[in-house]
Design an enzyme around this catalytic site. Structure first.
Site, mmCIF file in Angstrom:
data_model
loop_
_atom_site.group_PDB
_atom_site.id
_atom_site.type_symbol
_atom_site.label_atom_id
_atom_site.label_comp_id
_atom_site.label_asym_id
_atom_site.label_seq_id
_atom_site.Cartn_x
_atom_site.Cartn_y
_atom_site.Cartn_z
ATOM 1 N N LYS A 80 35.190 27.827 108.018
ATOM 2 C CA LYS A 80 34.264 26.714 108.144
ATOM 3 C C LYS A 80 35.068 25.426 107.954
ATOM 4 O O LYS A 80 36.048 25.412 107.214
ATOM 5 C CB LYS A 80 33.190 26.869 107.055
ATOM 6 C CG LYS A 80 32.191 25.763 107.024
ATOM 7 C CD LYS A 80 30.765 26.274 106.992
ATOM 8 C CE LYS A 80 29.785 25.154 107.305
ATOM 9 N NZ LYS A 80 29.857 24.619 108.655
ATOM 10 N N ASN A 112 22.609 23.153 117.070
ATOM 11 C CA ASN A 112 22.755 23.053 115.629
ATOM 12 C C ASN A 112 23.155 21.649 115.236
ATOM 13 O O ASN A 112 23.803 20.934 115.997
ATOM 14 C CB ASN A 112 23.781 24.065 115.092
ATOM 15 C CG ASN A 112 25.193 23.543 115.127
ATOM 16 O OD1 ASN A 112 25.591 22.734 114.295
ATOM 17 N ND2 ASN A 112 25.960 23.946 116.127
ATOM 18 N N ILE A 151 24.366 21.072 111.680
ATOM 19 C CA ILE A 151 24.631 21.442 110.295
ATOM 20 C C ILE A 151 25.213 20.253 109.536
ATOM 21 O O ILE A 151 24.904 20.042 108.380
ATOM 22 C CB ILE A 151 25.607 22.645 110.223
ATOM 23 C CG1 ILE A 151 25.103 23.819 111.085
ATOM 24 C CG2 ILE A 151 25.846 23.066 108.774
ATOM 25 C CD1 ILE A 151 23.733 24.337 110.758
ATOM 26 N N GLY A 152 26.039 19.471 110.211
ATOM 27 C CA GLY A 152 26.625 18.302 109.563
ATOM 28 C C GLY A 152 27.774 18.649 108.636
ATOM 29 O O GLY A 152 27.984 17.997 107.609
ATOM 30 N N LEU A 153 28.522 19.699 109.019
ATOM 31 C CA LEU A 153 29.752 20.059 108.299
ATOM 32 C C LEU A 153 29.525 20.362 106.817
ATOM 33 O O LEU A 153 30.375 20.063 105.978
ATOM 34 C CB LEU A 153 30.827 18.961 108.448
ATOM 35 C CG LEU A 153 31.266 18.638 109.873
ATOM 36 C CD1 LEU A 153 32.254 17.474 109.874
ATOM 37 C CD2 LEU A 153 31.897 19.849 110.553
ATOM 38 N N CYS A 201 33.266 17.222 116.142
ATOM 39 C CA CYS A 201 31.931 17.597 115.677
ATOM 40 C C CYS A 201 30.922 16.560 116.150
ATOM 41 O O CYS A 201 31.067 15.377 115.854
ATOM 42 C CB CYS A 201 31.863 17.699 114.157
ATOM 43 S SG CYS A 201 30.185 18.103 113.601
ATOM 44 N N LYS A 242 41.006 21.196 118.183
ATOM 45 C CA LYS A 242 39.771 21.661 118.832
ATOM 46 C C LYS A 242 39.148 20.508 119.598
ATOM 47 O O LYS A 242 38.752 19.502 119.012
ATOM 48 C CB LYS A 242 38.794 22.208 117.787
ATOM 49 C CG LYS A 242 37.561 22.867 118.389
ATOM 50 C CD LYS A 242 36.772 23.625 117.320
ATOM 51 C CE LYS A 242 35.596 24.383 117.897
ATOM 52 N NZ LYS A 242 34.907 25.167 116.849
ATOM 53 N N GLY A 301 33.168 29.512 123.770
ATOM 54 C CA GLY A 301 31.924 29.024 124.371
ATOM 55 C C GLY A 301 31.072 30.154 124.905
ATOM 56 O O GLY A 301 31.291 30.642 126.009
ATOM 57 N N GLY A 302 30.127 30.597 124.101
ATOM 58 C CA GLY A 302 29.127 31.553 124.578
ATOM 59 C C GLY A 302 29.623 32.958 124.798
ATOM 60 O O GLY A 302 28.969 33.733 125.500
ATOM 61 N N GLY A 319 31.697 32.757 118.462
ATOM 62 C CA GLY A 319 30.954 31.842 117.599
ATOM 63 C C GLY A 319 29.529 32.298 117.370
ATOM 64 O O GLY A 319 29.256 33.154 116.523
ATOM 65 N N THR A 320 28.615 31.759 118.168
ATOM 66 C CA THR A 320 27.186 32.041 118.004
ATOM 67 C C THR A 320 26.875 33.536 117.969
ATOM 68 O O THR A 320 25.960 33.965 117.264
ATOM 69 C CB THR A 320 26.412 31.331 119.144
ATOM 70 O OG1 THR A 320 26.669 29.937 119.035
ATOM 71 C CG2 THR A 320 24.918 31.576 119.067
#
Lengths: 255, 314
Positions: B45, B69, B71-73, B130, B165, B243-244, B265-266
């Site tokens: 993370k 999302n 989340i805001g880190l 982000c 990234k 990505g996906g 990821g997801t």
């Protein structure tokens, strides 16, 4: 926490648009505590993409039961499942109610399908030392599901059964007229109901645990998608999936 | 035996499958259901200098074949990570890549320097992209000069593998890839989430507290593939495709268009074992097609006139 593939053993309709689905998972059923939940992948097709969390409604031997309304794509897919279909289930997840100590009377309070965790609490109480009283509210008689519950007082919005009004109003009137030895409230329902319930508990100085419903992605604390604001403490938020879904009502801000 | 090793900078990964930042916690949350030693690597993370509470709820929304999302880190901060999480990660047999987020260049430098003094971290992935924080984040990632400057500064501070990234929320992502390659990056991760939005029409309000968020999941895979293809054509450093990706087949598409490795990821949210399943599936694909080494298929897309004919919608 386990990932298990569970065959559906029964599907029942128990009220207006209310379904109970049972599936076999000996490992999850044997370790599950009241208030814990399972996160179910309802479809292999990726529609819907995310799992759906359900509080466990009851266990029966190796079987786990969940209860739900068909309200969106996920529950629609679930309601169309047949006996023998296999569900991909993660569980048991989250923090359970503390049913073991610190009280004599268990006051169970639920609104609508917030009834979900109550049968598990009912089942796990030690009857030699605990008294049980249950309050259940819903829109109308067709939305009340009292199976597996005991000593139930009901409230409906339309007055079609029991007290006309909200379950928290009913609870208030009964608590003011009766005295229960050392009560503790176990609540579950929509946030607006839980917020009123928490205020009542605070007012009457009764300990109260509530189970919070929240949309979540992973259910295991990795996506950080289900925060609830804490009343105090080092961190601003708690995760409903991991630190909840059951919280001491004084520890979180229910909005 | 299929040779599954892949090389990113100085890192030799046992296979090309990593878990993406923010989708696997700090590596210790999923150990009940995934054997992380079977992964090429873990990207942590995002770590910031101070702990971050993250954004108010609601933070996630499901969308068509994807999720938004914001989340805001939210993270425990670099110090707590070093004390509480790193000891476990040191015991694993996989590569540990620390993802770093910050709101100033100095903060990136401090966090990286703190981590660089510790045993057990194999490389860094720098989050300049982000979309969900007010300062830093995307405002760095959408400035080519700023992204290059961060890369240059961090390059002077570490000999370990440095991965940047990149965000897809720019006109030409390959310009950014070239800029960070020139500034000394060892690799680029492509892509971070796309800025997206969803509205609750009953109350006429955005479904996320921050109005917009980052779109991920299968919905973005075609875009991610095109971005990886574009970047792989324009730089000589390795590209990590993200990505996906839900399946091994998805991952192989990324390898074919030029990714040396991929991140899951997801998919981890839906199936915590997704990454290990992808790694296994890549091996099966190689065995079935008599491919001896995963490296040998990277960037081997047949861009000829004889296109594959779609005979039916599968």
């Amino acid at each position: 926490m386990l990932q298990s593939f569970c065959p559906i053993t029964s599907r029942q309709t128990v009220g207006a648009n209310i379904y109970v689905l049972s599936f076999r998972s000996p490992q999850i059923a044997s370790t599950l505590q009241p208030g814990q939940f399972v996160n179910i992948k309802v479809s292999e097709s990726g529609i819907p993409l995310l799992r759906r969390p359900f509080s466990v409604y009851h266990t029966d031997g190796d079987d786990i039961k969940i209860i739900f309304n068909v309200i969106g794509v996920g529950t629609k897919v679930l309601a169309s499942k047949n006996v023998g279909d296999v569900l991909d289930v993660l569980g048991p997840l989250g923090r359970s109610y503390n049913v073991s100590d610190g009280y004599e009377t268990a006051v169970l309070v639920a609104g609508g399908l917030g009834v979900a965790p109550l049968p598990m609490i009912t089942k796990s109480l030690d009857r030699r030392s605990k008294v049980l009283v249950t309050f259940l509210g819903a829109r109308s008689r067709d939305h009340l599901v009292t199976t597996f519950l005991e000593n139930v007082h009901t409230a409906t919005d339309d007055g079609s059964e029991g007290f006309r009004g909200t379950v928290v109003e009913l609870l208030r009137s009964i608590l003011s007229a009766n005295s229960f030895p050392q009560p503790k409230i176990f609540g579950c329902g929509p946030n607006v109901m839980l917020s009123n319930l928490s205020r009542l508990a605070e007012e009457l100085s009764i300990p109260c645990e509530v189970s919070i419903e929240c949309a979540m992605a992973c259910g295991i604390g990795i996506c950080q998608g289900c925060p609830i604001e804490k009343v105090n403490g080092e961190q601003k938020y708690a995760l409903v999936c991991k630190e909840g879904p059951v919280f001491n009502s004084r520890s979180v801000l229910i909005v | 035996m299929v040779d599954t090793q892949t090389v990113i900078g100085d890192l030799i990964l046992k296979n090309p499958v990593l878990v993406a930042s923010g989708t696997f916690g700090y590596g210790d949350d999923c150990k009940d259901v995934v054997n992380i030693n079977q992964l090429g690597g873990i990207v942590t993370k995002s770590l910031s200098l101070k702990p971050r509470d993250g954004n108010p709820p609601p933070r996630i929304v499901e969308t068509a074949s994807g999720m938004l999302n914001s989340i805001g880190l939210a993270n425990i901060g670099v110090r707590k990570f070093i004390v509480e999480k790193l000891p476990y990660l040191r015991t694993t047999q996989t590569k540990i890549i620390a993802n770093i987020a910050a709101s100033t260049i100095e903060e990136y430098c401090i966090v990286l320097s703190m981590l660089d003094e510790e045993e057990g971290i194999d490389g860094y992935e720098i989050n300049v992209s982000c979309p969900n924080v007010k300062e830093g984040g995307l405002s760095f990632g959408t400035s080519c000069e700023m992204t290059a400057e961060i890369t240059r500064r961090l390059r002077t501070l570490t000999k370990k593998t440095l991965i940047i990234k990149l965000t897809p929320n720019v006109t030409h992502i390959s310009e950014f890839a070239r800029a960070v390659a020139d500034a000394g990056a060892d690799a680029v991760s492509v892509i971070n989430t796309l800025v997206g939005m969803a509205v609750d029409i009953r109350i006429r309000k955005p479904k996320l507290s921050t109005v917009t968020g980052g779109l991920s999941g299968p919905a973005i895979k075609p875009i991610a593939l095109a971005k990886v293809y574009e970047v792989a054509q324009s730089v000589n450093i390795p590209v990590i495709g993200i990505g996906g990706i839900m399946t091994a087949e998805d991952a192989i598409e990324f390898l074919l268009v030029g990714a040396s490795a991929v991140q899951i990821g997801t998919a981890n949210f839906i199936d915590p074992a997704a990454s290990v399943n992808v790694a296994d599936g890549i091996v099966r694909y190689c065995e079935q097609n008599k491919i001896e080494s995963v490296r040998s298929i990277v960037g081997t897309l047949q861009a000829s006139k004889e296109l594959s004919v779609v005979r039916s919608w599968q």
